[in-house]
Design a protein around this motif. Structure first.
Motif, PDB file in Angstrom:
ATOM      1  N   LEU A  59      35.431   4.066 -19.939  1.00  0.00           N
ATOM      2  CA  LEU A  59      34.176   3.914 -20.681  1.00  0.00           C
ATOM      3  C   LEU A  59      33.869   2.440 -20.915  1.00  0.00           C
ATOM      4  O   LEU A  59      32.716   1.999 -20.807  1.00  0.00           O
ATOM      5  CB  LEU A  59      34.271   4.651 -22.014  1.00  0.00           C
ATOM      6  N   HIS A  62      32.471   0.969 -17.670  1.00  0.00           N
ATOM      7  CA  HIS A  62      31.098   1.400 -17.389  1.00  0.00           C
ATOM      8  C   HIS A  62      30.103   0.731 -18.337  1.00  0.00           C
ATOM      9  O   HIS A  62      29.014   0.323 -17.908  1.00  0.00           O
ATOM     10  CB  HIS A  62      30.994   2.920 -17.470  1.00  0.00           C
ATOM     11  N   ASN A  63      30.486   0.590 -19.595  1.00  0.00           N
ATOM     12  CA  ASN A  63      29.601  -0.087 -20.537  1.00  0.00           C
ATOM     13  C   ASN A  63      29.471  -1.570 -20.193  1.00  0.00           C
ATOM     14  O   ASN A  63      28.380  -2.144 -20.292  1.00  0.00           O
ATOM     15  CB  ASN A  63      30.122   0.079 -21.970  1.00  0.00           C
ATOM     16  N   TYR A  64      30.566  -2.181 -19.797  1.00  0.00           N
ATOM     17  CA  TYR A  64      30.545  -3.594 -19.411  1.00  0.00           C
ATOM     18  C   TYR A  64      29.617  -3.788 -18.218  1.00  0.00           C
ATOM     19  O   TYR A  64      28.781  -4.693 -18.203  1.00  0.00           O
ATOM     20  CB  TYR A  64      31.963  -4.053 -19.067  1.00  0.00           C
ATOM     21  N   SER A  66      27.177  -1.936 -17.240  1.00  0.00           N
ATOM     22  CA  SER A  66      25.778  -1.675 -17.580  1.00  0.00           C
ATOM     23  C   SER A  66      25.154  -2.853 -18.316  1.00  0.00           C
ATOM     24  O   SER A  66      23.944  -3.081 -18.215  1.00  0.00           O
ATOM     25  CB  SER A  66      25.676  -0.408 -18.435  1.00  0.00           C
ATOM     26  N   LEU A  99      33.912  -3.229 -26.123  1.00  0.00           N
ATOM     27  CA  LEU A  99      33.348  -1.956 -25.697  1.00  0.00           C
ATOM     28  C   LEU A  99      34.338  -0.809 -25.891  1.00  0.00           C
ATOM     29  O   LEU A  99      34.086   0.308 -25.463  1.00  0.00           O
ATOM     30  CB  LEU A  99      32.924  -2.059 -24.231  1.00  0.00           C
TER      31      LEU A  99
END
Length: 347
Positions: A59, A62-64, A66, A99
Motif C-alpha cells: 500500500l 502504491h500510494n508513493y 500515485s 504512507l
C-alpha cells in the motif's frame, strides 16, 4: 480417651502410587498432544501478521507512486563511471514511511545524509513494527558501522545476480535499483506476475566487498539457478571478502540490507566457510553499491516460516512461495519486462 474408637473408624479414601503415576502420564500425553497444536496456531497467527506487514508495504508503494508518479529509488548515489563520490543510501523502507502511518519517523530523517551519519543515528536505531516479521527470533538492534541500527525482515527485489552496473552501466531487470524510479507502467510482464518484495532473515551472515566475483561479472551471462553455488562462486569460501551480516539496517538502501535477489530460490542453503572455518549459510555481494559498480549479489529470500517465504507482488497481493519453486520461474517473477510467460499454477 477410647483407644478402641480409632479401630472402628472407616479408612479415608486416597490414591495409590500407581494411580498417581497413571494420572501424571495421562496429563503428560495430553500436553504432548496439545503443545504442537498451540505452537501451530501461534505460528499461523504470526504468518498472518507477516502477510499484513507486506501488504502495508505494498500500500505504501502504491500510494508513493500515485503521489510521485514513480516508485522510490533504492538509494541515491552520485559519481562518474564506477566511482561513487556521494552516497545517500536511504532505503525504500525509509521513503514510504509517511504512507504507512509513520509520518513522525519520516519527518525525523535528514535525507541529505545517510542513515549511518551522526544526523540520523537516532532515527536509524528505531524499531519499525511493520518492518519486522513476528517469527523473527532476534529482532534486537544490530551494531552498525556508526552507532546502533535496527533490523528488517523484508527486502525489495533488486536484481537476479546483476544488481547495479555503475553510473554508465545497464539497469538491472528488477523493480528497484540505485538512482532509479520505475513506474507501474514499466511492469510490462504484469504487476501480478512481478515480485516487489519478499522476506529475509535479520542479521543474515554475509560475505561482501570481495573485489568482485571472479566468475560472475557479465550481466548478460549470469549463473543458472540450478548450478552449485560453490562451483560458480568460489568466493563463498571466503578469501578476500569481508564477513558481516545483512538485513541489519532498515535505513540502508543497498541490496544486502533492504533487498533480495532471485539468484537462488527461497531458503536455498548456500554453505560457505566463515572466517573461523565453520560452515555457514551465506549471502554474498561481490561489491556493495556504495563502493561503486558493477555489483553482483546473491541475497536470498529467507524466512522463519516452514516451507517457503511470503512475497509481495506488484498488484499488492501477497502469496506464500514454496521453497520448491522452479529456479527459472523464480527468476521470471523477478523481472519487470522479461517477456516470460508464467502460469499461476507454477508458483
Amino acid at each position: 480417651m477410647d483407644l478402641h474408637s480409632t479401630k472402628n473408624r472407616p479408612a479415608r479414601p486416597g490414591f495409590t502410587l500407581i494411580e498417581l503415576l497413571v494420572v501424571i502420564a495421562i496429563i503428560a500425553v495430553l500436553i504432548a498432544l496439545l503443545l504442537p497444536a498451540v505452537q501451530a496456531a501461534r505460528e499461523a497467527a504470526r504468518r498472518i501478521q507477516c502477510t499484513n506487514n507486506l501488504k502495508q508495504l505494498g500500500l505504501g508503494l502504491h500510494n508513493y507512486e500515485s503521489i510521485a508518479a514513480a516508485l522510490p529509488p533504492a538509494g541515491v548515489l552520485s559519481g562518474k563511471g564506477n566511482v561513487v563520490t556521494t552516497w545517500i543510501g536511504w532505503s525504500v523502507h525509509g521513503r514510504i514511511l509517511p504512507l504507512m502511518e509513520n509520518g513522525a519517523t519520516f519527518n525525523a530523517i535528514n535525507f541529505d545524509h545517510s542513515g549511518e551519519s551522526p544526523q540520523n543515528i537516532t532515527v536509524a536505531a528505531l524499531s519499525i513494527a511493520a518492518f519486522l516479521c513476528p517469527s523473527e527470533p532476534d529482532a534486537r538492534p544490530a551494531t552498525a558501522n556508526v552507532g546502533i541500527s535496527n533490523v528488517t525482515n523484508y527486502g525489495f527485489c533488486m536484481g537476479d545476480w546483476f544488481v547495479w552496473g555503475g553510473f554508465q552501466g545497464p539497469e538491472n531487470r528488477s523493480a528497484f535499483g540505485p538512482n532509479r524510479s520505475r513506474r507501474w507502467s514499466d511492469f510490462v510482464d504484469g504487476a501480478s506476475n512481478t515480485l516487489v518484495a519478499a522476506e529475509g532473515k535479520a542479521k543474515q551472515p554475509l560475505y561482501r566487498d570481495c573485489g568482485g566475483l571472479s566468475l560472475v561479472k557479465n550481466p548478460s551471462a549470469i549463473p543458472g539457478p540450478e548450478q552449485a553455488p560453490l562451483d560458480v562462486v568460489p568466493e563463498y569460501g571466503g578469501g578476500g571478502c569481508e564477513f558481516k551480516t545483512g538485513h541489519s539496517e532498515w535505513s540502508d538502501g543497498q541490496a544486502h540490507h533492504t533487498g533480495f535477489t532471485t539468484a537462488w530460490t527461497p531458503n536455498k542453503k548456500t554453505v560457505g566457510s566463515s572466517p573461523s572455518g565453520e560452515p555457514v549459510d551465506l549471502d554474498i555481494t561481490g561489491q556493495r553499491e556504495k563502493k561503486g559498480g558493477p555489483t553482483f549479489a546473491a541475497i536470498t529470500a529467507r524466512s522463519h516460516h516452514a516451507g517457503g517465504v511470503n512475497a509481495l507482488f506488484g498488484d499488492g497481493s501477497v502469496r506464500f512461495i514454496k521453497d520448491g519453486i522452479a529456479g527459472p520461474t523464480w527468476r521470471a517473477l523477478g523481472t519487470v519486462a522479461g517477456g516470460e510467460v508464467v502460469g499461476s499454477d507454477s508458483f
